[in-house]
Design a protein around this motif. Structure first.
Motif, short mmCIF file in Angstrom:
data_model
loop_
_atom_site.label_atom_id
_atom_site.label_comp_id
_atom_site.label_asym_id
_atom_site.label_seq_id
_atom_site.Cartn_x
_atom_site.Cartn_y
_atom_site.Cartn_z
N GLU A 100 0.83 -1.21 0.00
CA GLU A 100 0.00 0.00 0.00
C GLU A 100 0.86 1.27 0.00
OE1 GLU A 100 -2.52 -0.54 3.37
OE2 GLU A 100 -4.01 -1.71 2.26
N LYS A 101 1.96 1.25 0.77
CA LYS A 101 2.86 2.41 0.79
C LYS A 101 3.47 2.63 -0.58
CE LYS A 101 4.15 2.08 5.69
NZ LYS A 101 5.23 1.74 6.65
N ARG A 102 3.88 1.55 -1.22
CA ARG A 102 4.46 1.64 -2.55
C ARG A 102 3.44 2.18 -3.56
NH1 ARG A 102 6.20 -3.53 -3.19
NH2 ARG A 102 4.41 -4.15 -4.42
N ASP B 298 10.56 11.60 -10.33
CA ASP B 298 11.49 10.57 -10.83
C ASP B 298 12.13 9.81 -9.67
OD1 ASP B 298 10.90 11.34 -13.39
OD2 ASP B 298 12.71 12.58 -13.66
N GLU B 299 12.47 10.52 -8.60
CA GLU B 299 13.04 9.87 -7.42
C GLU B 299 12.03 8.94 -6.77
OE1 GLU B 299 14.38 13.05 -4.96
OE2 GLU B 299 16.13 13.53 -6.22
N ALA B 300 10.76 9.36 -6.82
CA ALA B 300 9.70 8.52 -6.27
C ALA B 300 9.57 7.22 -7.07
CB ALA B 300 8.37 9.28 -6.28
N GLU B 301 9.67 7.35 -8.42
CA GLU B 301 9.58 6.17 -9.28
C GLU B 301 10.73 5.21 -8.98
OE1 GLU B 301 8.90 5.08 -13.98
OE2 GLU B 301 9.79 7.02 -13.44
N GLU B 302 11.92 5.75 -8.77
CA GLU B 302 13.09 4.93 -8.45
C GLU B 302 12.91 4.24 -7.09
OE1 GLU B 302 17.86 5.54 -7.57
OE2 GLU B 302 16.78 7.06 -8.71
N ASP C 108 11.83 -0.92 -3.88
CA ASP C 108 11.08 -1.63 -2.84
C ASP C 108 11.74 -1.49 -1.47
OD1 ASP C 108 8.78 -3.03 -2.19
OD2 ASP C 108 9.77 -4.98 -2.31
N ASP C 109 12.48 -0.38 -1.28
CA ASP C 109 13.16 -0.10 -0.01
C ASP C 109 12.25 0.79 0.83
OD1 ASP C 109 14.80 1.50 1.89
OD2 ASP C 109 16.45 0.34 1.04
N ASP D 257 11.09 8.35 2.49
CA ASP D 257 11.76 9.62 2.20
C ASP D 257 11.21 10.25 0.93
OD1 ASP D 257 13.28 9.23 4.44
OD2 ASP D 257 15.06 8.50 3.36
N ALA D 258 11.01 9.41 -0.09
CA ALA D 258 10.50 9.92 -1.37
C ALA D 258 9.08 10.44 -1.23
CB ALA D 258 10.56 8.82 -2.43
#
Length: 629
Positions: free
Chosen positions: A530-532, A565-569, A574-575, A581-582
């Motif tokens: 869900e967070k992802r 883009d950082e969010a996509e990474e 899956d960290d 943080d993102a």
């Protein structure tokens, strides 16, 4: 008052229902469906249950378990032939039990069934807004003691309080007769995915009395599917010299296609089975395809012997009830396989009556189970309903000569209790072994042994002198409890039950703890997913804002795009830390961007922008921003 639910734990699909406003109602699952596939898949650390498990079966055939009900409470020697038809590995466990092997780990059928029960109850709890613990679970009327006990244990492993185990045809009759007045004699014809039952009941004045029951626990819709599977595989092998049944992925696709073909033939006269890329030529490595047209006539030819097998249990039930077909007022069809036209014809031919199709064959059993749950919980809207059921098979003990001495005969009303006195066959015999049997054959070896009871400490006496009192006690669930004592000496003896067909108490407790641990792990995995997904949704929202804000400052767009883009990474990594943080950074950048866009709006159109209006509760921006002065 806490609610109790009724569960039809089916071979192919399962259904859960509850009493609402004096009527039983089916509870839809989390996917919005009224039925849940009885399928469990093991994929890495995850356990998938229901439709999501069924969808990935073709790519994960050896770790996707279905039709487990056919193995529950059974010995290996009873199901070894059926086990060989499965894409997943079914093997013999300790003491002749049945186990499913998934990636080197063994699971009891009760454990797999518990996963289905857990899914049903979790979804129902979410829908009803309260935690559900108390349940009534249905079983085929012709289930023996071991199968009933194993079903109850599955409920315990799932963390449930099983109020009652009730026969499926009886439950269907409860659903049918709940609002009917007058006296009727009803025959319930229940042909499900894995089992076949026939029950005759008398209904009237709130009393549901079972007169007789018969059946075949090795006959169901899966057997009809298998005939199509074998036909398709044989036809393919004739042309390509390869048996698709030896390839787990191909076999899984054949099983799914065969079930679909059977269903389509219930309404059409023919259907086409088309399976592209079913396998590859082992020499040329070119793809091979399967396409065959199956007519209803051919299907009936393939299943002719199965159709003949449904006749005997009906005739047996009528004979045991001391009735003829003319005594039956209504014939109720239950189970998805009763939609097969040939089955309906046979029912009409045997009974002389057009089957009553007023109840949904997929839901009637669960609805009746909910009625039974309501009765147990004291639901005042149900009035004074009395359910009188019977035991399906004769119970007895082995005596000298390898014969069975019946204690409680089949179709005896339950609960039931019977005591008989037995003695020794030799002088100074210090103990006896009491073999408890279930079945209709005269020889002990031809019936099913439910357990062996060792009675020791008998005082030295001549043969025939000791009085060994054996008591059979069947509870309302149809589950047998046996006690014994030596009367002549006045000394009670202990009894040890060695039942290898079900799990012992320690196994059940171990599996309960394991199930709880899995539930906790599943919750953590769900929260992580869900967070992802939340971060990914926020990323899409940010990109959308960039597109829609044509007049926004380019540097602000670039900053927000970088955060997206950082969010996509982070999603791909899956960290958990990176995702958190993102998420925080993207929320801040999006808020800043939207505030700037709102402040710039008056210069563009002379009006204010109220960014908080018509937002959904789960949107990131939840405040009303006012235009700048």
């Amino acid at each position: 008052m806490p609610k109790a639910v009724g569960i039809d734990l089916g071979t192919t699909n399962s259904v859960i229902s509850v009493m609402e406003g004096g009527r039983p109602e089916v509870i839809v699952n989390a996917e919005g469906a009224r039925t849940t596939p009885s399928v469990v898949a093991f994929k890495g650390d995850e356990r998938l249950v229901g439709q999501i498990a069924r969808r990935q079966a073709a790519l994960n055939p050896q770790a996707t378990i279905f039709e487990i009900k056919r193995f529950i409470g059974r010995r290996w020697d009873e199901v070894s032939q059926e086990a060989g038809r499965s894409p997943f590995k079914v093997k013999e466990g300790a003491g002749g039990s049945v186990r499913v092997d998934v990636n080197g780990k063994e699971y009891a059928p009760e454990q797999v069934s518990a996963e289905v029960l857990r899914k049903l109850v979790a979804d129902a709890s979410a829908k009803l807004g309260e935690k559900i613990v108390d349940v009534v679970i249905t079983v085929p009327a012709y289930f023996d003691n071991s199968q009933r006990e194993a079903t109850k244990q599955a409920g315990e492993i799932a963390g449930l309080n099983v109020l009652r185990v009730i026969n499926e045809p009886t439950a269907a009759a409860l659903a049918y007769g709940l609002e009917r007045k007058g006296n009727e004699t009803v025959l319930v014809f229940d042909l499900g995915g894995g089992t076949f039952d026939v029950t005759i009941l008398e209904l009237g004045d709130g009393v549901f009395e079972v007169k007789s029951t018969s059946g075949d626990t090795h006959l169901g819709g899966a057997d009809f599917d298998q005939r199509i599977v074998d036909w398709l595989a044989t036809e393919f092998q004739k042309e390509n010299s390869f048996d698709l049944r030896k390839d787990p992925q191909a076999l899984q696709r054949l099983i799914e296609a065969s079930e679909k073909a059977k269903i389509e033939l219930s309404s059409g006269s023919e259907t086409t089975v088309s399976l592209p890329f079913i396998t590859f030529d082992p020499e040329t490595r070119t793809p091979q395809h399967l396409e065959r047209t199956l007519t209803r006539a051919k299907f009936e030819e393939l299943t002719a012997d199965l159709l003949r097998r449904v006749r005997h249990p009906v005739e047996q039930a009528l004979a045991d009830a001391k009735m003829s077909a003319s005594d039956i007022n209504e014939v109720i069809l239950v189970g998805g396989s009763t939609r097969i036209p040939a089955v309906k014809r046979i029912v009409k031919d045997i009974t002389g009556k057009e089957p009553n199709e007023s109840v949904n064959p997929d839901e009637a059993v669960a609805l009746g189970a909910a009625v039974q749950a309501g009765i147990i919980m004291g639901d005042s809207s149900l009035g004074d309903i009395v359910l009188v059921d019977v035991t399906p098979l004769t119970l007895g003990v082995e005596v000298k000569g390898g014969m069975i001495a019946p204690m409680i005969t089949r179709n005896t009303t339950v609960p039931a209790k019977k005591t008989e006195i037995y003695t020794t066959a030799a002088n100074n015999q210090p103990g006896v072994e009491i073999n408890v049997l279930q079945g209709e054959r005269p020889m002990a070896s031809d019936n099913k042994s439910l357990g062996r009871f060792n009675l020791e400490g008998i005082p030295p006496m001549a043969a025939g002198r000791p009085q060994i009192e054996v008591t059979f006690d069947i509870d309302a669930n149809g589950i047998l409890h046996v006690t014994a004592k030596e009367k002549t000496s006045g000394k009670e003896a202990s009894i040890r039950i060695d039942n290898t067909t079900t799990l012992d108490k320690n196994d059940v407790e171990k599996m309960v703890k394991e199930a709880e641990q899995n539930a906790a792990a599943d919750k953590i995995r769900k929260e992580k997913v869900e967070k992802r997904n939340n971060l990914d949704s926020l990323r899409v929202q940010a990109l959308s804002q960039i597109e829609e804000s044509a007049g926004a400052d380019q540097s602000a767009k670039d900053t927000l795009k970088t955060a997206a883009d950082e969010a996509e990474e982070a999603v791909r990594s899956d960290d958990d830390t990176k995702i958190a943080d993102a998420q925080k950074k993207l929320e801040e950048e999006l808020r800043t961007f939207m505030t700037a866009a709102q402040q710039a709006a008056p210069a563009a159109d002379g009006g204010g922008v109220d960014l908080g209006k018509d937002k959904k509760d789960d949107d990131v921006i939840d405040a009303d921003f006012k235009p700048a002065d």
